[in-house]
Design a protein around this motif. Sequence first.
Motif, PDB file in Angstrom:
ATOM      1  N   THR A 136      43.001  31.729  32.463  1.00 25.40           N
ATOM      2  CA  THR A 136      44.071  31.838  33.604  1.00 25.40           C
ATOM      3  C   THR A 136      43.324  32.963  34.616  1.00 25.40           C
ATOM      4  OG1 THR A 136      45.300  33.524  32.756  1.00 25.40           O
ATOM      5  CG2 THR A 136      45.979  31.314  31.998  1.00 25.40           C
ATOM      6  N   ASP A 137      44.292  32.701  35.874  1.00 23.31           N
ATOM      7  CA  ASP A 137      43.838  33.635  36.812  1.00 23.31           C
ATOM      8  C   ASP A 137      43.883  35.141  35.939  1.00 23.31           C
ATOM      9  OD1 ASP A 137      43.472  31.726  38.704  1.00 23.31           O
ATOM     10  OD2 ASP A 137      45.499  31.584  39.375  1.00 23.31           O
ATOM     11  N   GLY A 138      44.763  35.175  35.351  1.00 25.54           N
ATOM     12  CA  GLY A 138      45.168  36.416  34.642  1.00 25.54           C
ATOM     13  C   GLY A 138      43.852  36.971  33.748  1.00 25.54           C
ATOM     14  N   ASP A 139      43.438  35.793  33.065  1.00 26.89           N
ATOM     15  CA  ASP A 139      42.277  36.211  32.240  1.00 26.89           C
ATOM     16  C   ASP A 139      41.148  36.689  33.055  1.00 26.89           C
ATOM     17  OD1 ASP A 139      43.787  35.638  29.783  1.00 26.89           O
ATOM     18  OD2 ASP A 139      43.448  33.559  30.212  1.00 26.89           O
ATOM     19  N   LEU A 140      40.848  35.922  33.889  1.00 30.16           N
ATOM     20  CA  LEU A 140      39.918  36.318  34.869  1.00 30.16           C
ATOM     21  C   LEU A 140      39.949  37.728  35.557  1.00 30.16           C
ATOM     22  CD1 LEU A 140      37.219  35.290  36.486  1.00 30.16           C
ATOM     23  CD2 LEU A 140      38.831  34.533  38.266  1.00 30.16           C
ATOM     24  N   ARG A 141      41.058  38.301  36.076  1.00 26.88           N
ATOM     25  CA  ARG A 141      41.190  39.644  36.372  1.00 26.88           C
ATOM     26  C   ARG A 141      40.998  40.316  35.032  1.00 26.88           C
ATOM     27  NH1 ARG A 141      45.269  36.971  39.179  1.00 26.88           N
ATOM     28  NH2 ARG A 141      46.800  37.955  37.673  1.00 26.88           N
ATOM     29  N   ARG A 142      41.689  40.305  34.119  1.00 22.82           N
ATOM     30  CA  ARG A 142      41.234  41.300  33.059  1.00 22.82           C
ATOM     31  C   ARG A 142      39.840  41.188  32.478  1.00 22.82           C
ATOM     32  NH1 ARG A 142      46.436  39.051  31.990  1.00 22.82           N
ATOM     33  NH2 ARG A 142      45.708  37.072  30.689  1.00 22.82           N
ATOM     34  N   TRP A 143      39.215  39.990  32.526  1.00 25.62           N
ATOM     35  CA  TRP A 143      37.986  40.127  32.073  1.00 25.62           C
ATOM     36  C   TRP A 143      36.767  41.013  33.045  1.00 25.62           C
ATOM     37  CZ3 TRP A 143      35.446  39.289  27.834  1.00 25.62           C
ATOM     38  CH2 TRP A 143      33.899  38.878  27.859  1.00 25.62           C
ATOM     39  N   LEU A 144      36.971  40.580  34.192  1.00 29.04           N
ATOM     40  CA  LEU A 144      36.321  41.542  35.344  1.00 29.04           C
ATOM     41  C   LEU A 144      36.621  42.956  35.319  1.00 29.04           C
ATOM     42  CD1 LEU A 144      36.402  38.898  38.230  1.00 29.04           C
ATOM     43  CD2 LEU A 144      34.494  39.261  36.439  1.00 29.04           C
ATOM     44  N   VAL A 145      37.966  43.385  35.023  1.00 32.46           N
ATOM     45  CA  VAL A 145      38.301  44.849  35.030  1.00 32.46           C
ATOM     46  C   VAL A 145      37.567  45.365  33.878  1.00 32.46           C
ATOM     47  CG1 VAL A 145      40.137  46.455  34.509  1.00 32.46           C
ATOM     48  CG2 VAL A 145      40.357  44.524  36.252  1.00 32.46           C
TER      49      VAL A 145
END
Length: 321
Positions: free
Chosen positions: A247-256
């Motif tokens: 998800t969009d949330g998974d993408l943000r958390r992965w990059l962070v």
Amino acid sequence: MSDFLLNAGRQTLLLELQEASRLPDRLDESFVRAAQTIISCKGKLVVSGIGKSGHIGKKLAATFASTGTPAFFVHPAEALHGDLGMLESQDVMLFISYSGSAKELELIIPRLEEKSIALLAMTGKSQSPLALAAAAVLDISVAREACPMRLAPTSSTVNTLMLGDALAMAVMQARGFSEEDFARSHPAGALGARLLNKVHHLMRKDDEVPKVTVDANVMDAMLELSRTGLGLVAVCDSAGQVSGVFTDGDLRRWLVRGGTLNDAVSEAMTTGGVTLQSQERAIDAKEILMRHKISAAPVVDENGYLTGAINLQNFYHAGII
């Protein structure tokens, strides 16, 4: 003038309510017999009446038809000019006439007897020709009409409508008629949308479904997110079964966390995730999304294979709110 109009309106309502308040105490074995006759009917319920009774009759026929009893309205004059041919021996006729002595009855009643068609009466006159010929009589009599001249059918038509509704609702409940049954008679309405639609009726299909395989990288999944705008991507194995969602949330958390776009999506995705069954009711699927506080989910078949995707907007567009 305004006070006069308000007082006239209130007086009408009070008179009609007063007359209607007597109806519950009138329900007796005749009401039960009428309901049982309709329940055991193997054909159709044919409603008839003339004048104001006819207008109420049309409404009652529609109410019966939409609540599990096949029914239609026949105008008495049309019945005598060919429409009696619509009636068969397994049918039941509900005739509405306050006086119970409508001229058409002189010709209709013998024809019903010839065909052994059961006759139910809604009348205000218990000794009228209609009442005497009927298998069951529903009493719609009033002490006075709400019309100040006591002429225009007012209180009596309210009684007819209410008693007819009472009969229809009693029959409906005795049949075990459910919300789903009601929805099938109203497929274009809001209830039909809520109860008849399945997930596969509303879901996105084919190229509109965001998906990547487990050997894809985060970049591939991000591009798929952007292409479809659904907010998630289904991550599938080589056979097409859903292994997880990205998800969009998974993408943000992965990059962070320091992950890169070249890493495997299987490392960044939510394993398993919420999936919906293509054959489940849309209203139930929407509740699952709301309960998990998510806006979209992949749709799978009974074996877990990806068949589509759906989000809250799809439900709203279908009228499932």
